[in-house]
Scaffold this active site. Structure first.
Site, PDB file in Angstrom:
ATOM      1  N   HIS A 494      -0.126 -30.586 -26.510  1.00  0.00           N
ATOM      2  CA  HIS A 494      -1.432 -29.943 -26.342  1.00  0.00           C
ATOM      3  C   HIS A 494      -2.570 -30.956 -26.555  1.00  0.00           C
ATOM      4  CE1 HIS A 494      -4.384 -26.560 -26.723  1.00  0.00           C
ATOM      5  NE2 HIS A 494      -5.026 -27.480 -27.424  1.00  0.00           N
ATOM      6  N   GLU A 495      -2.554 -31.608 -27.698  1.00  0.00           N
ATOM      7  CA  GLU A 495      -3.651 -32.532 -28.010  1.00  0.00           C
ATOM      8  C   GLU A 495      -3.659 -33.709 -27.042  1.00  0.00           C
ATOM      9  OE1 GLU A 495      -5.954 -31.471 -29.751  1.00  0.00           O
ATOM     10  OE2 GLU A 495      -4.870 -29.808 -30.665  1.00  0.00           O
ATOM     11  N   HIS A 498      -5.627 -32.826 -23.950  1.00  0.00           N
ATOM     12  CA  HIS A 498      -7.061 -33.102 -24.111  1.00  0.00           C
ATOM     13  C   HIS A 498      -7.316 -34.602 -23.923  1.00  0.00           C
ATOM     14  CE1 HIS A 498      -8.405 -29.194 -25.452  1.00  0.00           C
ATOM     15  NE2 HIS A 498      -7.662 -29.185 -26.542  1.00  0.00           N
ATOM     16  N   HIS A 501      -7.497 -35.681 -20.374  1.00  0.00           N
ATOM     17  CA  HIS A 501      -8.776 -35.246 -19.812  1.00  0.00           C
ATOM     18  C   HIS A 501      -9.868 -36.270 -20.172  1.00  0.00           C
ATOM     19  CE1 HIS A 501     -11.513 -31.423 -19.228  1.00  0.00           C
ATOM     20  NE2 HIS A 501     -11.568 -32.228 -18.203  1.00  0.00           N
TER      21      HIS A 501
HETATM   22 ZN   LIG Z   1      -7.104 -27.500 -27.720  1.00  0.00          ZN
END
Ligand SMILES: [Zn+2]
Length: 709
Positions: A494-495, A498, A501
């Protein structure tokens, strides 16, 4: 995701002629110059705690001086001398802000606490001064009115639009009387928000459940019992047990507590904590807040507060957000009935009478899960060794999809010895950015997991991304293998989503760069990346037994996936009702009378078509910190909205061959590298080929009944 480029609305105030002993200060304070480390990585080997405050103070003065010069420029406003100049301003303040908040969250000390308490209100005031600078806004408005004739490219047009809209949204176009009222509302709102937060903390503390007898806690393991005993003695209840309350309505101990009486007592302690008519009661505050926010929206001509805040989100309107959640309701309601009857049977089998209650649900759900799926989380752990998960899982997926390479660096200083630094190289071997991984729990770290930038990407400023991922995994004792849970594995993916991105950001202007996007878009890349954690090809590559090197057995993976689907009607239901409650509170019009909180809540919850008697909202009105004081007003739906986006995108990948370089490149080109240069809806449609739909999300949650007999 907390560090927006808060400087966006820069401002002016003449702070007088403060002068600094420049030569001496520059050599002493590492923030006064850009760092000379690769990628301008923070010089943690030189930064002292005492450097932050002077850097903040000088940073604000410098920034105000720069903004003031822009506002007072004698030359006619141009994109270059106004918008670009604002984008270039505040470099020192950005450097210290980004480094400080990164360290403050991950490795705080009493000295940093003091800097935070002192500087946070000053930073807010600094921003206000800029928002309300009429001369500056006049220049921006002139440019905005001429925008069609300025010859701007697409990114420049978007940047001008964003500046203009944010000033307007802060009140720049309001007539003087309304501006005065707006300032009064903002001030009162800030007071109420901070009073709400303080009461809620006190309500949770005083609402903790004190239990006299150990027998009443049967089902808790030894560690939990010891914690409860220690908590009780710390709070002057020697010999007793204390169960403290966490923020959510439901409490984790409810899964294990065998005594129905204790479960009920714990649930009720949580449910009523801020509604006891004492000094911690929050109901009067939220009734006033709801009314003030509706009035604020009306000043701007919006029908309600939700409409006022959603203007720059992907959903754009409360109707779109509400409509999306209503689409989830039929399948969800059906699944809730199905699971409730299963749990009711388990309860009867357990010789308990009456109807299943909210304090029974987590307990019997855990029991059914154990019996039905014979699945124990601990079986997975030997296959999840942190370094393998990182390099052979997280990095491997990024290599397969995007062609990235990673090289660990030991020459970049960090703020703590546990932090690992990697340099990231693009598919053509050109340097892309720098990544810090800070995974282990410490007393000095805030809870949860997050990503942000020490340095943001911008072609204008000539900067490449310097990014960190922080989490709170239990650290193995010395000499032991660093095994983590399946939740931790998902957190890493998940991290890192980011981070991708941020790493693929390809913008000229910092305001539009990378993860500086709407709340209901920012969790899309991160949740999307979670999908690779248990992708068969990726899993086979990293999940190997730490002793034998054997790959994870397929039967175990199948069991894990099946168990994950169970009880989703609860997990999703509690979020849908909380998110809807949020939108109903912020959907009130300015002419509506001040609400009686309990009545309003009961009436709204009752009208959602979901089982709220057994599945209460994740947060109820009186304890809903996100919406009353954490900036998520009318925004809690965003967590679900981005899940829809990520499941749509993953369905697209699955239909086009899954984990391939071509698919990854397309996702990078159309989504991950775009920052906020485009309308979110168009960006999504360019990738997905149509508007988002909920079908893949329901399937992922196991809420679509299988048609096969
Ligand atoms: Zn998040």
């Amino acid at each position: 995701m907390r560090l927006k480029r808060w400087i966006l609305l820069a401002g002016v105030a003449s702070m007088g002629a403060l002068s600094f002993g420049a030569a001496h200060a520059a050599s002493a304070n590492p923030f006064f110059q850009p760092s000379s480390y690769p990628y301008q990585a923070p010089a943690f080997d030189r930064i002292k705690e005492s450097d932050y405050q002077p850097a903040f103070e000088r940073g604000m003065v410098e920034h105000l001086r720069e903004v003031n010069a822009i506002a007072k420029d004698k030359a006619a406003p141009s994109f270059e001398n106004t918008i670009v100049a604002l984008e270039k301003s505040g470099r020192l303040l950005d450097r210290v802000t980004e480094t400080f908040f990164g360290v403050y969250q991950a490795n705080s000390t009493p000295a940093l606490d003091r800097v935070q308490s002192r500087e946070a209100p000053r930073l807010a005031q600094h921003q206000d001064e800029i928002n309300l600078n009429a001369r500056l806004f006049a220049r921006i408005k002139t440019l905005y009115d001429q925008r069609a004739t300025l010859g701007l490219n697409a990114e420049q047009s978007q940047l001008l639009e964003v500046y203009y809209q944010q000033f307007v949204h802060a009140g720049a176009l309001l007539p003087p009387a309304k501006k005065t009222r707006l300032r009064a509302i903002n001030k009162r709102e800030a007071e109420l928000e901070s009073a709400y937060q303080q009461r809620l903390v006190a309500a949770a503390r005083d609402g903790a459940l004190v239990v006299d007898q150990k027998e009443a806690l049967a089902g808790l393991d030894d560690a939990a019992l010891m914690n409860a005993q220690k908590a009780a003695s710390d709070r002057h209840h020697p010999g007793k047990f204390l169960l403290s309350l966490q923020n959510t309505v439901q409490q984790p101990e409810l899964e294990a507590l065998q005594s129905r009486t204790t479960r009920q007592a714990l649930f009720e302690a949580s449910w009523t904590r801020a509604e006891r008519g004492d000094a911690h009661d929050t109901r009067a505050i939220i009734a006033e807040l709801a009314q003030l926010r509706a009035e604020k929206a009306a000043l701007f001509g919006y029908p309600n507060y939700a409409a006022y805040v959603l203007y720059d989100q992907m959903a754009k309107t409360p109707e779109a957000a509400t409509g999306f959640m209503q689409q989830l309701v039929p399948a969800l309601a059906k699944a809730q009935k199905r699971e409730a009857s299963l749990l009711q049977k388990a309860m009867e089998h357990d010789k308990q009478t009456g109807t299943l209650q909210p304090w029974d649900w987590p307990y019997y759900a855990a029991q059914v899960k154990r019996e039905k799926f014979a699945f124990n989380q601990d079986e997975l752990k030997p296959y999840f060794e942190l370094n393998h998960v990182l390099t052979d899982g997280v990095f491997y997926a990024a290599e397969q999809l995007y062609g990235l390479h990673f090289k660990q660096r030991h020459d970049i200083p960090t703020y703590h010895p546990d932090v690992m630094v990697y340099e990231v190289f693009d598919h053509d071997n050109s340097p892309l950015g720098l990544m810090y991984f800070d995974y282990f729990k410490r007393d000095t770290k805030s809870g949860g997991a997050w990503m942000s930038n020490f340095v943001g990407q911008s072609h204008l400023l000539g900067t490449k991304p310097v990014i960190y991922n922080v989490a709170n995994f239990a650290k193995a004792s010395a000499g032991q293998p660093q095994l983590i849970t399946s939740d931790d594995v998902v957190t890493m993916f998940h991290e890192f989503g980011h981070a991708l991105h941020g790493l693929f950001a390809n913008q000229t202007y910092p305001t539009l760069s990378g993860t500086n996007v709407a709340r209901d878009f920012v969790e899309f890349p991160s949740q999307f990346n979670e999908n690779w954690a248990f992708d068969p090809k990726v899993l086979a590559h990293y999940a190997r037994h730490y002793q034998t090197g054997q790959p994870i057995p397929e039967a175990l993976v199948a069991k894990m996936k099946k168990a994950a689907h169970f009880d989703q009607s609860y997990a999703l239901g509690e979020i849908v009702t909380a998110a809807t409650l949020d939108l109903r509170w912020h959907g009130l019009s300015a002419t509506a009378p001040r609400q009686k909180v309990d009545m309003f809540e009961a009436q709204e919850l009752g009208s959602m078509g979901l089982d709220v008697a057994q599945i209460p909202p994740r947060y109820r009105s009186s304890t809903f910190l996100h919406i009353w004081s954490n900036g998520y007003a009318a925004g809690y739906y965003a967590y679900l909205w981005t899940e829809m986006l990520d499941q749509d995108a993953f369905a697209w990948f699955s239909a086009h061959g899954g984990l391939t370089r071509a698919n990854g490149q397309r996702f990078r080109d159309l989504i991950l590298s775009q920052g906020h240069t485009q309308d979110y809806g168009s960006m999504f449609r360019a990738f997905y080929g149509q508007n988002p739909d909920i079908e893949p999300m329901l399937r992922h949650r196991g809420l679509v009944e299988d048609m096969t007999p």
